[in-house]
Design a protein around this motif. Structure first.
Motif, PDB file in Angstrom:
ATOM      1  N   ALA A   1       0.797  -1.227   0.000  1.00  0.00           N
ATOM      2  CA  ALA A   1       0.000   0.000   0.000  1.00  0.00           C
ATOM      3  C   ALA A   1       0.830   1.278   0.000  1.00  0.00           C
ATOM      4  CB  ALA A   1      -0.923   0.008   1.218  1.00  0.00           C
ATOM      5  N   CYS A   2       2.126   1.182   0.174  1.00  0.00           N
ATOM      6  CA  CYS A   2       2.932   2.384   0.391  1.00  0.00           C
ATOM      7  C   CYS A   2       2.952   3.329  -0.807  1.00  0.00           C
ATOM      8  CB  CYS A   2       4.351   2.041   0.836  1.00  0.00           C
ATOM      9  SG  CYS A   2       5.395   1.392  -0.458  1.00  0.00           S
TER      10      CYS A   2
ATOM     11  N   ALA B   1       7.649  -8.130  -6.227  1.00  0.00           N
ATOM     12  CA  ALA B   1       6.614  -8.692  -7.098  1.00  0.00           C
ATOM     13  C   ALA B   1       6.315  -7.793  -8.297  1.00  0.00           C
ATOM     14  CB  ALA B   1       5.338  -8.944  -6.299  1.00  0.00           C
ATOM     15  N   ASP B   2       6.491  -6.484  -8.132  1.00  0.00           N
ATOM     16  CA  ASP B   2       6.231  -5.548  -9.223  1.00  0.00           C
ATOM     17  C   ASP B   2       7.435  -5.339 -10.130  1.00  0.00           C
ATOM     18  OD1 ASP B   2       3.546  -4.975  -8.957  1.00  0.00           O
ATOM     19  OD2 ASP B   2       3.873  -3.396  -7.503  1.00  0.00           O
ATOM     20  N   HIS B   3       8.534  -6.010  -9.860  1.00  0.00           N
ATOM     21  CA  HIS B   3       9.771  -5.957 -10.652  1.00  0.00           C
ATOM     22  C   HIS B   3      10.515  -4.636 -10.561  1.00  0.00           C
ATOM     23  CE1 HIS B   3       8.668  -9.839 -12.204  1.00  0.00           C
ATOM     24  NE2 HIS B   3       7.519  -9.359 -12.606  1.00  0.00           N
ATOM     25  N   HIS B   4       9.830  -3.537 -10.361  1.00  0.00           N
ATOM     26  CA  HIS B   4      10.469  -2.227 -10.213  1.00  0.00           C
ATOM     27  C   HIS B   4       9.841  -1.523  -9.011  1.00  0.00           C
ATOM     28  CE1 HIS B   4      12.469  -2.700 -14.038  1.00  0.00           C
ATOM     29  NE2 HIS B   4      11.309  -3.027 -14.583  1.00  0.00           N
ATOM     30  N   PRO B   5      10.306  -1.865  -7.809  1.00  0.00           N
ATOM     31  CA  PRO B   5       9.709  -1.260  -6.613  1.00  0.00           C
ATOM     32  C   PRO B   5       9.826   0.268  -6.639  1.00  0.00           C
ATOM     33  CG  PRO B   5      11.207  -3.037  -6.019  1.00  0.00           C
ATOM     34  CD  PRO B   5      11.377  -2.791  -7.483  1.00  0.00           C
ATOM     35  N   SER B   6       8.802   0.922  -6.122  1.00  0.00           N
ATOM     36  CA  SER B   6       8.798   2.383  -6.047  1.00  0.00           C
ATOM     37  C   SER B   6       9.815   2.856  -5.012  1.00  0.00           C
ATOM     38  CB  SER B   6       7.403   2.874  -5.650  1.00  0.00           C
ATOM     39  OG  SER B   6       7.112   2.484  -4.308  1.00  0.00           O
ATOM     40  N   GLN B   7      10.167   4.119  -5.098  1.00  0.00           N
ATOM     41  CA  GLN B   7      11.062   4.707  -4.096  1.00  0.00           C
ATOM     42  C   GLN B   7      10.439   4.631  -2.710  1.00  0.00           C
ATOM     43  OE1 GLN B   7      14.281   5.706  -4.379  1.00  0.00           O
ATOM     44  NE2 GLN B   7      14.063   4.764  -6.382  1.00  0.00           N
ATOM     45  N   GLU B   8       9.109   4.781  -2.640  1.00  0.00           N
ATOM     46  CA  GLU B   8       8.423   4.669  -1.350  1.00  0.00           C
ATOM     47  C   GLU B   8       8.603   3.271  -0.764  1.00  0.00           C
ATOM     48  OE1 GLU B   8       6.117   7.687  -3.812  1.00  0.00           O
ATOM     49  OE2 GLU B   8       6.878   5.687  -4.175  1.00  0.00           O
TER      50      GLU B   8
ATOM     51  N   ARG C   1      12.224   2.801   0.470  1.00  0.00           N
ATOM     52  CA  ARG C   1      12.448   3.515   1.736  1.00  0.00           C
ATOM     53  C   ARG C   1      11.753   2.792   2.889  1.00  0.00           C
ATOM     54  NH1 ARG C   1      15.121   4.989   5.507  1.00  0.00           N
ATOM     55  NH2 ARG C   1      14.363   6.650   6.805  1.00  0.00           N
ATOM     56  N   LEU C   2      10.540   2.309   2.634  1.00  0.00           N
ATOM     57  CA  LEU C   2       9.821   1.570   3.673  1.00  0.00           C
ATOM     58  C   LEU C   2      10.576   0.306   4.069  1.00  0.00           C
ATOM     59  CD1 LEU C   2       7.434   1.204   5.543  1.00  0.00           C
ATOM     60  CD2 LEU C   2       6.174   0.212   3.613  1.00  0.00           C
ATOM     61  N   LEU C   3      11.164  -0.378   3.102  1.00  0.00           N
ATOM     62  CA  LEU C   3      11.964  -1.557   3.426  1.00  0.00           C
ATOM     63  C   LEU C   3      13.133  -1.199   4.330  1.00  0.00           C
ATOM     64  CD1 LEU C   3      12.028  -3.457   0.023  1.00  0.00           C
ATOM     65  CD2 LEU C   3      10.725  -4.054   2.079  1.00  0.00           C
TER      66      LEU C   3
END
Length: 136
Positions: free
Chosen positions: A19-20, A96-103, A106-108
């Protein structure tokens, strides 16, 4: 948000990552569902509880529950031996999305820090997820 058991906390950490970026992709939803259905850490968990946990999560997000408070609740609900598992599940959802967002990235970082995941272990978890989710 009340984390009543470790399995609920693990599902919540996956939902946080999904959801981030304000988008829940089919790949993220499939990853969460597959993890809950097939991973040993969810043995004995009734998948029919997922919609209720998702609703509780949505209510917490709607009421602007502080991210750090949610992550701290996850940490308290999990025994230390499941902190790396929580991080690995979060990474799987991001990958899972292959290209994780910057959000998501950062959350990771925040999740890894708050759960005291060793940086070398985190790097290994991340590399493994990239390998599993690589496109041909």
């Amino acid at each position: 948000m009340l984390m009543s058991d470790p399995q609920r906390a693990l599902i919540t950490v996956m939902m946080l990552v999904a959801a981030c970026d304000d988008e829940l992709s089919d790949a993220e939803l499939h990853t969460i569902t597959a993890n809950v259905r097939y991973l040993p850490v969810f043995t004995g968990f009734d998948p029919e509880r997922l919609p209720g946990i998702a609703q509780d999560f949505a209510r917490a997000v709607e009421t602007d529950e502080d991210l750090e408070t949610m992550i701290d609740g996850i940490g308290r609900a999990l025994p230390a031996k499941l902190h790396e598992t929580a991080y690995a599940l979060a990474v799987e959802v991001a990958a899972a999305d292959h290209h994780p967002s910057q959000e998501a990235l950062r959350l990771l970082e925040i999740i890894g820090e708050r759960l005291n995941v060793d940086p070398l272990a985190a790097a290994a978890i991340e590399r493994g997820a990239r390998a599993r989710h690589a496109l041909a």
